[in-house]
Design a protein around this motif. Structure first.
Motif, PDB file in Angstrom:
ATOM      1  N   LEU A  44       0.810  -1.213   0.000  1.00  0.00           N
ATOM      2  CA  LEU A  44       0.000   0.000   0.000  1.00  0.00           C
ATOM      3  C   LEU A  44       0.846   1.269   0.000  1.00  0.00           C
ATOM      4  N   GLY A  45       1.983   1.238   0.694  1.00  0.00           N
ATOM      5  CA  GLY A  45       2.831   2.426   0.754  1.00  0.00           C
ATOM      6  C   GLY A  45       3.388   2.793  -0.599  1.00  0.00           C
ATOM      7  N   THR A  46       3.804   1.792  -1.379  1.00  0.00           N
ATOM      8  CA  THR A  46       4.332   2.100  -2.711  1.00  0.00           C
ATOM      9  C   THR A  46       3.239   2.616  -3.631  1.00  0.00           C
ATOM     10  N   LEU A  47       2.036   2.064  -3.484  1.00  0.00           N
ATOM     11  CA  LEU A  47       0.909   2.572  -4.269  1.00  0.00           C
ATOM     12  C   LEU A  47       0.598   4.028  -3.911  1.00  0.00           C
ATOM     13  N   ALA A  48       0.642   4.341  -2.611  1.00  0.00           N
ATOM     14  CA  ALA A  48       0.414   5.725  -2.178  1.00  0.00           C
ATOM     15  C   ALA A  48       1.507   6.643  -2.705  1.00  0.00           C
ATOM     16  N   ALA A  49       2.750   6.152  -2.753  1.00  0.00           N
ATOM     17  CA  ALA A  49       3.850   6.982  -3.262  1.00  0.00           C
ATOM     18  C   ALA A  49       3.640   7.323  -4.731  1.00  0.00           C
ATOM     19  N   LEU A 109       8.780   2.153  -5.165  1.00  0.00           N
ATOM     20  CA  LEU A 109      10.116   2.150  -4.573  1.00  0.00           C
ATOM     21  C   LEU A 109      11.069   3.057  -5.358  1.00  0.00           C
ATOM     22  N   PHE A 110      10.912   3.079  -6.669  1.00  0.00           N
ATOM     23  CA  PHE A 110      11.729   3.988  -7.477  1.00  0.00           C
ATOM     24  C   PHE A 110      11.509   5.436  -7.036  1.00  0.00           C
ATOM     25  N   LEU A 111      10.238   5.825  -6.859  1.00  0.00           N
ATOM     26  CA  LEU A 111       9.927   7.197  -6.475  1.00  0.00           C
ATOM     27  C   LEU A 111      10.422   7.513  -5.070  1.00  0.00           C
ATOM     28  N   LEU A 112      10.335   6.539  -4.150  1.00  0.00           N
ATOM     29  CA  LEU A 112      10.782   6.768  -2.780  1.00  0.00           C
ATOM     30  C   LEU A 112      12.300   6.861  -2.690  1.00  0.00           C
ATOM     31  N   LEU A 113      12.990   6.092  -3.532  1.00  0.00           N
ATOM     32  CA  LEU A 113      14.446   6.062  -3.466  1.00  0.00           C
ATOM     33  C   LEU A 113      15.097   7.188  -4.269  1.00  0.00           C
ATOM     34  N   PHE A 114      14.393   7.704  -5.265  1.00  0.00           N
ATOM     35  CA  PHE A 114      14.992   8.652  -6.203  1.00  0.00           C
ATOM     36  C   PHE A 114      15.592   9.883  -5.521  1.00  0.00           C
ATOM     37  N   PRO A 115      14.925  10.492  -4.505  1.00  0.00           N
ATOM     38  CA  PRO A 115      15.534  11.681  -3.892  1.00  0.00           C
ATOM     39  C   PRO A 115      16.776  11.362  -3.062  1.00  0.00           C
ATOM     40  N   VAL A 116      16.959  10.096  -2.696  1.00  0.00           N
ATOM     41  CA  VAL A 116      18.034   9.729  -1.777  1.00  0.00           C
ATOM     42  C   VAL A 116      19.216   9.100  -2.502  1.00  0.00           C
ATOM     43  N   VAL A 117      18.934   8.191  -3.418  1.00  0.00           N
ATOM     44  CA  VAL A 117      19.993   7.435  -4.084  1.00  0.00           C
ATOM     45  C   VAL A 117      19.513   7.095  -5.489  1.00  0.00           C
TER      46      VAL A 117
END
Length: 523
Positions: free
Chosen positions: A27-32, A378-386
């Motif tokens: 659900l978290g990745t869908l929300a992202a 996960l791509f969207l969540l990781l993109f700002p960091v790494v």
């Protein structure tokens, strides 16, 4: 209950943490994806066409698979013959057969240069075009006919032997047995088998990617891939992801609402004389169905082996590097699967009741999730960091582990419940709790299912062509992605060799882990 007498210890917090992680992945990745998406114009005509095609092909694939599975399952249920056990075992092969490998085998049989086209050429017919809706249906039936057969077979094996003896004593003919015993059983079993198969076909990616044949045969899963990979249209990808999740969740809830027999292996070695089927015509009919099903399933696999052996020398060096990366991803994915499934199953069993069911439901949620949606989030969540491309392989391993989790929970849950029923009170009376109880009582009885779970999750991850396609980088390509690239470049000899290598590694991983779980296991 005996489990209520145990202190909760660290089992429940660990299980809750595992459940929360699964919820975050689903659900978290869908929300992202939805949060980062920009407002767009909604769905276009092509998107609606993809939705309609997804539902249509999934319903048709599931219907064909179940309809063909009924006579095959009936023949297996009422016949005893040499090699029956081996044939039933082979029916489990599509669970661990990499989809891309199965597609290579189907192309070798039904493709433009396949055996069927070669046989039709002297007659002035052909070649066969396998691409499009009929190719997708053919591949889905190939992969799902064994699954539907195993599910429906359990319905026949669940009918008590005494019912058939009573039917024989009452003089029932074959038609009476069908009407009084088999039709009621099928009314109970078929809805669950159909919905489970439908769910698998809705989330199909590699089959449609390779055999879809263009925009007229595009599913929602493939539309998400194109929206993210080629257009980077997050608004459209998010909306399609929500629709995909809604369809999968609806199918999963319907599948849970109907009765599906459990325990695939139960009763397979208990022969039962079927007086109602002791007729030459029925014996020939059963033999024909089993022969056709066996040819349909085994000929593509045999062609993979034969053509793969000739193509091994044509494989580029990049294939071996990709195979090594796939092995690492598969082993990590298997470890993560067990690391999530074991505390989840232990905590659900310890809690029991509504809380235990809810916790197990959180782990089963991955069955309604799309791996492409997880990968996008996960791509969207990781993109700002790494750089997400740098983490393509770890992300692939984690998502593959989440997708294997429902199968793991199904394998571990019943064994844990039976262990608690049979040994819980004795363990309580001896003061066995915590790690000591886990080591001496629980884990020895979980050795077999844990070996199966490790083998299944490793094999499924080994052959996955999903998340890695989003982060496609030639330097990090896995073996399925490398195989797909060879097919796209029309290097079919090298592709056949890579398919054989992928098949051998997937089956080898499953055999090693499953055999390791059964070796010297006395319980």
């Amino acid at each position: 209950m005996a489990r209520r007498a145990q202190p909760l210890g660290a089992v429940v917090p660990a299980g809750v943490a595992a459940g929360a992680l699964v919820l975050a992945l689903c659900l978290g990745t869908l929300a992202a994806v939805a949060w980062r998406a920009e407002a767009g114009g909604g769905l276009g005509a092509a998107d609606w066409a993809a939705i309609r095609f997804t539902l249509f092909q999934a319903a048709l694939s599931a219907g064909l698979s179940c309809a063909l599975a009924i006579p095959v399952a009936r023949a297996l249920a009422r016949r005893q013959f040499a090699g029956r056990g081996l044939l039933i075992t082979l029916l489990g092969a599509p669970f661990i057969l990499p989809v891309i490998v199965g597609v290579v085998g189907l192309l070798a049989l039904f493709g433009r240069n396949g055996m069927v086209s070669a046989a039709l050429a002297p007659l002035g017919l052909g070649p066969v075009d396998i691409y499009g809706l009929h190719g997708v249906l053919l591949a889905h039936v190939f992969f799902n006919l064994p699954l539907a057969t195993r599910l429906i077979l359990q319905g026949w094996l669940a009918i008590p032997a005494e019912r058939f003896r009573l039917a024989a004593a009452l003089g029932f003919g074959p038609g009476d047995v069908v009407r009084r015993l088999e039709v009621p059983m099928l009314r109970e079993v078929l809805p669950g088998a159909f919905l489970v198969t439908f769910l698998i076909c809705v989330t199909s990616f590699a089959v449609v990617l390779t055999l879809g044949g263009g925009p007229r045969a595009t599913t929602v899963e493939l539309a998400i891939y194109h929206a993210f990979r080629f257009e980077f249209d997050l608004g459209r990808a998010a909306l399609l992801s929500l629709i995909q999740f809604g369809m999968c969740a609806a199918a999963a809830l319907m599948a849970l609402a109907v009765t599906v027999p459990g325990g695939f292996g139960a009763g397979l070695d208990r022969p039962l004389k079927r007086w109602d089927a002791d007729h030459l015509g029925l014996r020939m009919q059963d033999a024909a169905w089993l022969g056709l099903a066996g040819l349909f399933l085994l000929v593509p696999l045999a062609l993979i082996v034969l053509r793969g052996l000739a193509g091994l020398a044509e494989m580029p060096a990049a294939v071996y590097a990709a195979a090594l990366r796939s092995l690492v991803v598969a082993l990590v994915s298997a470890a993560v699967t067990v690391g999530l499934a074991l505390p989840l199953a232990l905590a659900a069993n310890r809690l029991g009741g509504l809380r235990g069911t809810a916790l197990q439901g959180a782990g089963m949620l991955a069955i309604a999730a799309s791996p492409l949606v997880m990968g996008t989030g996960l791509f969207l969540l990781l993109f700002p960091v790494v750089d997400p491309v740098a983490l393509a392989l770890p992300v692939t391993a984690v998502v593959n582990a989440a997708m294997s989790l429902p199968f793991a929970l199904r394998a571990l849950g019943p064994v844990l419940a039976e262990t608690e029923r049979s040994h819980g009170r004795l363990a309580d009376s001896l003061g066995l709790h915590g790690y000591t109880r886990l080591r001496l009582v629980t884990l020895p009885r979980l050795r077999r299912p844990l070996g199966f779970v490790l083998g299944l999750s490793a094999a499924l991850s080994m052959g996955d062509l999903g998340v890695i396609a989003l982060f496609a980088d030639p330097a990090q390509a896995t073996l399925p992605l490398q195989l797909y690239g060879l097919m796209g470049a029309y290097r079919m000899e090298a592709a056949a060799g890579a398919a054989l290598l992928l098949l051998a590694l997937s089956l080898g991983l499953f055999w090693i882990f499953d055999r390791g779980g059964r070796a010297n296991a006395a319980v």
